[in-house]
Motif scaffolding. Structure first.
Motif, PDB file in Angstrom:
ATOM      1  N   LYS A 318       0.804  -1.221   0.000  1.00  0.00           N
ATOM      2  CA  LYS A 318       0.000   0.000   0.000  1.00  0.00           C
ATOM      3  C   LYS A 318       0.837   1.272   0.000  1.00  0.00           C
ATOM      4  N   ARG A 319       2.097   1.196   0.366  1.00  0.00           N
ATOM      5  CA  ARG A 319       2.928   2.393   0.435  1.00  0.00           C
ATOM      6  C   ARG A 319       3.888   2.521  -0.743  1.00  0.00           C
ATOM      7  N   GLN A 320       3.925   1.505  -1.609  1.00  0.00           N
ATOM      8  CA  GLN A 320       4.756   1.569  -2.807  1.00  0.00           C
ATOM      9  C   GLN A 320       3.865   1.892  -4.004  1.00  0.00           C
ATOM     10  N   ALA A 321       4.111   3.027  -4.619  1.00  0.00           N
ATOM     11  CA  ALA A 321       3.220   3.511  -5.671  1.00  0.00           C
ATOM     12  C   ALA A 321       3.099   2.523  -6.822  1.00  0.00           C
ATOM     13  N   GLY A 322       4.212   1.960  -7.268  1.00  0.00           N
ATOM     14  CA  GLY A 322       4.179   1.055  -8.408  1.00  0.00           C
ATOM     15  C   GLY A 322       3.373  -0.195  -8.142  1.00  0.00           C
ATOM     16  N   THR A 323       3.552  -0.785  -6.971  1.00  0.00           N
ATOM     17  CA  THR A 323       2.828  -2.012  -6.631  1.00  0.00           C
ATOM     18  C   THR A 323       1.348  -1.740  -6.433  1.00  0.00           C
ATOM     19  N   LEU A 324       1.026  -0.667  -5.728  1.00  0.00           N
ATOM     20  CA  LEU A 324      -0.382  -0.328  -5.510  1.00  0.00           C
ATOM     21  C   LEU A 324      -1.063  -0.003  -6.838  1.00  0.00           C
ATOM     22  N   LEU A 325      -0.347   0.624  -7.760  1.00  0.00           N
ATOM     23  CA  LEU A 325      -0.900   0.919  -9.074  1.00  0.00           C
ATOM     24  C   LEU A 325      -1.297  -0.355  -9.802  1.00  0.00           C
ATOM     25  N   LYS A 326      -0.473  -1.383  -9.730  1.00  0.00           N
ATOM     26  CA  LYS A 326      -0.783  -2.647 -10.402  1.00  0.00           C
ATOM     27  C   LYS A 326      -2.036  -3.286  -9.803  1.00  0.00           C
ATOM     28  N   VAL A 327      -2.173  -3.220  -8.485  1.00  0.00           N
ATOM     29  CA  VAL A 327      -3.372  -3.769  -7.841  1.00  0.00           C
ATOM     30  C   VAL A 327      -4.610  -2.993  -8.292  1.00  0.00           C
ATOM     31  N   ALA A 328      -4.489  -1.669  -8.370  1.00  0.00           N
ATOM     32  CA  ALA A 328      -5.627  -0.838  -8.774  1.00  0.00           C
ATOM     33  C   ALA A 328      -6.039  -1.133 -10.216  1.00  0.00           C
ATOM     34  N   ILE A 329      -5.069  -1.321 -11.104  1.00  0.00           N
ATOM     35  CA  ILE A 329      -5.380  -1.640 -12.499  1.00  0.00           C
ATOM     36  C   ILE A 329      -6.079  -2.994 -12.577  1.00  0.00           C
ATOM     37  N   MET A 330      -5.630  -3.949 -11.791  1.00  0.00           N
ATOM     38  CA  MET A 330      -6.290  -5.255 -11.764  1.00  0.00           C
ATOM     39  C   MET A 330      -7.740  -5.120 -11.313  1.00  0.00           C
ATOM     40  N   VAL A 331      -7.973  -4.291 -10.312  1.00  0.00           N
ATOM     41  CA  VAL A 331      -9.336  -4.095  -9.811  1.00  0.00           C
ATOM     42  C   VAL A 331     -10.204  -3.432 -10.876  1.00  0.00           C
ATOM     43  N   LEU A 332      -9.672  -2.454 -11.610  1.00  0.00           N
ATOM     44  CA  LEU A 332     -10.425  -1.806 -12.681  1.00  0.00           C
ATOM     45  C   LEU A 332     -10.861  -2.819 -13.738  1.00  0.00           C
ATOM     46  N   ILE A 333      -9.965  -3.701 -14.115  1.00  0.00           N
ATOM     47  CA  ILE A 333     -10.281  -4.707 -15.136  1.00  0.00           C
ATOM     48  C   ILE A 333     -11.300  -5.711 -14.613  1.00  0.00           C
ATOM     49  N   VAL A 334     -11.108  -6.168 -13.386  1.00  0.00           N
ATOM     50  CA  VAL A 334     -11.992  -7.195 -12.846  1.00  0.00           C
ATOM     51  C   VAL A 334     -13.377  -6.637 -12.541  1.00  0.00           C
ATOM     52  N   ARG A 335     -13.473  -5.319 -12.326  1.00  0.00           N
ATOM     53  CA  ARG A 335     -14.801  -4.717 -12.174  1.00  0.00           C
ATOM     54  C   ARG A 335     -15.589  -4.811 -13.486  1.00  0.00           C
ATOM     55  N   LEU A 336     -14.903  -4.670 -14.609  1.00  0.00           N
ATOM     56  CA  LEU A 336     -15.554  -4.841 -15.906  1.00  0.00           C
ATOM     57  C   LEU A 336     -16.015  -6.281 -16.093  1.00  0.00           C
ATOM     58  N   VAL A 337     -15.180  -7.216 -15.663  1.00  0.00           N
ATOM     59  CA  VAL A 337     -15.550  -8.638 -15.753  1.00  0.00           C
ATOM     60  C   VAL A 337     -16.757  -8.936 -14.870  1.00  0.00           C
ATOM     61  N   ASP A 338     -16.814  -8.318 -13.703  1.00  0.00           N
ATOM     62  CA  ASP A 338     -17.952  -8.528 -12.810  1.00  0.00           C
ATOM     63  C   ASP A 338     -19.241  -8.025 -13.449  1.00  0.00           C
ATOM     64  N   LEU A 339     -19.194  -6.870 -14.101  1.00  0.00           N
ATOM     65  CA  LEU A 339     -20.378  -6.363 -14.794  1.00  0.00           C
ATOM     66  C   LEU A 339     -20.765  -7.273 -15.948  1.00  0.00           C
TER      67      LEU A 339
END
Length: 409
Positions: A318-339
């Motif tokens: 949560k405190r490393q920008a690069g790693t947290l960014l990858k998690v956020a991008i994964m969540v954005l994609i999987v939200r589309l899959v959920d819809l």
């Protein structure tokens, strides 16, 4: 502290070229998607199904940011000050989303079986529901939703602009009062909108928790998007001296909370309906669990909950920008899959059926949405330097990071 904030009182120069590229990409993608209607393998019904998928994804970010902005007005905290401008810019894309609803309104007959008189005439249950599920009332309700959402957006952003210009401390109290009532209005309207636009695709099925599930998903996709924006901004002046790891840590904690909420709502709906084993309720899952759609459901369990949940338990992630960014991008994609999981099985009961439009339309509308977002973001100062909590936010930076703020990257 105020001197540090003054350097963030201007927009970022890179946003202009980025806006043009995104709008051009969205226009090209939209034209390619429309051209697909002339292909024999693409029907108007499939186009509208994919369009509804893309629309609900982009609308989720817009309304989720509006709701998070109202939450921050009531709760306060440094986490919201540094993303206040992206929240406002995202909410101001709502007029565009209002116009983009028109294809759904005109194509209702291809999306909702209850709009077809011959179907209603042969279905006793639909005849009983016709008081609510009819075209005229559907459109009236949609108009009410958009009037309320656009009204909240207009007032909150107009007052924020006045606060930037005058620094009047009384404006913050006005926004708090409106946000309290606005969150109630948002909860009610998005619940009924989810019933109308998503749940009524299968008019025989209902779930009282469905609206809360959509609200949780919108909050989650909005947080994932805001984290992406915060990381991008933290790597560019002037916010490279403002956004620090503690801000990203707070946003990561919020995203973890919404992931757990989504999982709780989804599991609760499944357990209650499955244990009840009532024919008019369980049919929705019979289109998904016994067919090949179950693999999509298993993927959601893994990538919408297990993986991000485990990753976000780590303070380091949560405190490393690069790693947290990858998690956020994964969540954005999987939200589309959920819809996609919520929409597509009601049209394809036999099993997984995907169209290239399920990718092309979300990418096209997403690019158009991002272009409008960047246009709104570059129109105002990148930080609300006259916000009553601004000094507190910068004080929190100095307190956690030492005498000089330490960048998040």
């Amino acid at each position: 502290m105020r001197t540090l904030g003054e350097s963030a009182g201007t927009a970022i120069p890179e946003l202009g070229p980025l806006q043009r590229k995104l709008l051009i990409a969205g226009a090209i993608g939209g034209l390619v998607s429309l051209a697909g209607l002339f292909l024999p393998a693409v029907s108007l019904a499939q186009f509208l199904q994919s369009y509804l998928l893309a629309y609900m994804w982009c609308l989720g970010v817009t309304l989720g940011c509006l709701a998070l902005g109202m939450v921050h007005q009531l709760s306060g905290g440094a986490w919201g000050v540094v993303i206040r401008r992206p929240i406002g810019a995202a909410s101001r894309v709502l007029p565009v989303m209002t116009l983009l609803f028109l294809p759904i309104a005109f194509g209702m007959g291809h999306l909702y079986s209850w709009t077809r008189p011959e179907v209603v005439a042969g279905d006793e249950l639909l005849q009983h529901k016709q008081i609510y599920l009819n075209t005229a009332f559907f459109l009236v309700r949609a108009a009410v939703y958009f009037v309320i959402w656009n009204g909240l957006t207009y007032l909150l952003n107009a007052w924020a602009l006045e606060q930037d210009r005058t620094g009047n401390p009384r404006i913050a109290r006005k926004m708090q009062i409106l946000s309290g009532a606005g969150l109630v209005a948002y909860g009610i309207t998005i619940t009924f909108a989810s019933f109308d636009w998503l749940m009524s695709i299968d008019p025989h099925w209902f779930s009282t928790i469905y609206g809360v599930l959509i609200i949780g998903g919108q909050g989650l996709v909005a947080l994932a998007f805001l984290i992406c924006v915060a990381v991008w901004l933290s790597r560019r002046p002037p916010l490279d001296r403002i956004v620090v790891s503690s801000h990203l840590h707070d946003l990561g904690n919020l995203m973890l909370a919404f992931i757990m909420l989504w999982a709780y709502f989804s599991y609760s709906q499944y357990v209650i309906i499955w244990s009840g084993n009532l024919p008019h309720e369980i049919g929705w899952y019979l289109h998904r669990v016994p067919t090949s759609w179950r693999f999509v459901g298993l993927g959601l369990i893994l990538f919408h909950f297990v993986v991000p949940f485990v990753l976000l338990l780590s303070r380091r992630v949560k405190r490393q920008a690069g790693t947290l960014l990858k998690v956020a991008i994964m969540v954005l994609i999987v939200r589309l899959v959920d819809l996609w999981w919520l929409i597509a099985p009601d049209f394809h009961h036999e099993g997984i059926s995907a169209s290239w439009l399920d990718v092309a339309l979300p990418l096209s509308m997403g690019s158009l949405w991002l272009g409008c977002f960047v246009w709104q973001l570059r129109g105002r100062a990148i930080l609300p330097i006259h916000d009553p909590q601004f000094d507190e936010a910068l004080g929190d930076i100095i307190e956690r990071g030492g005498e000089q703020p330490r960048p998040a990257h």
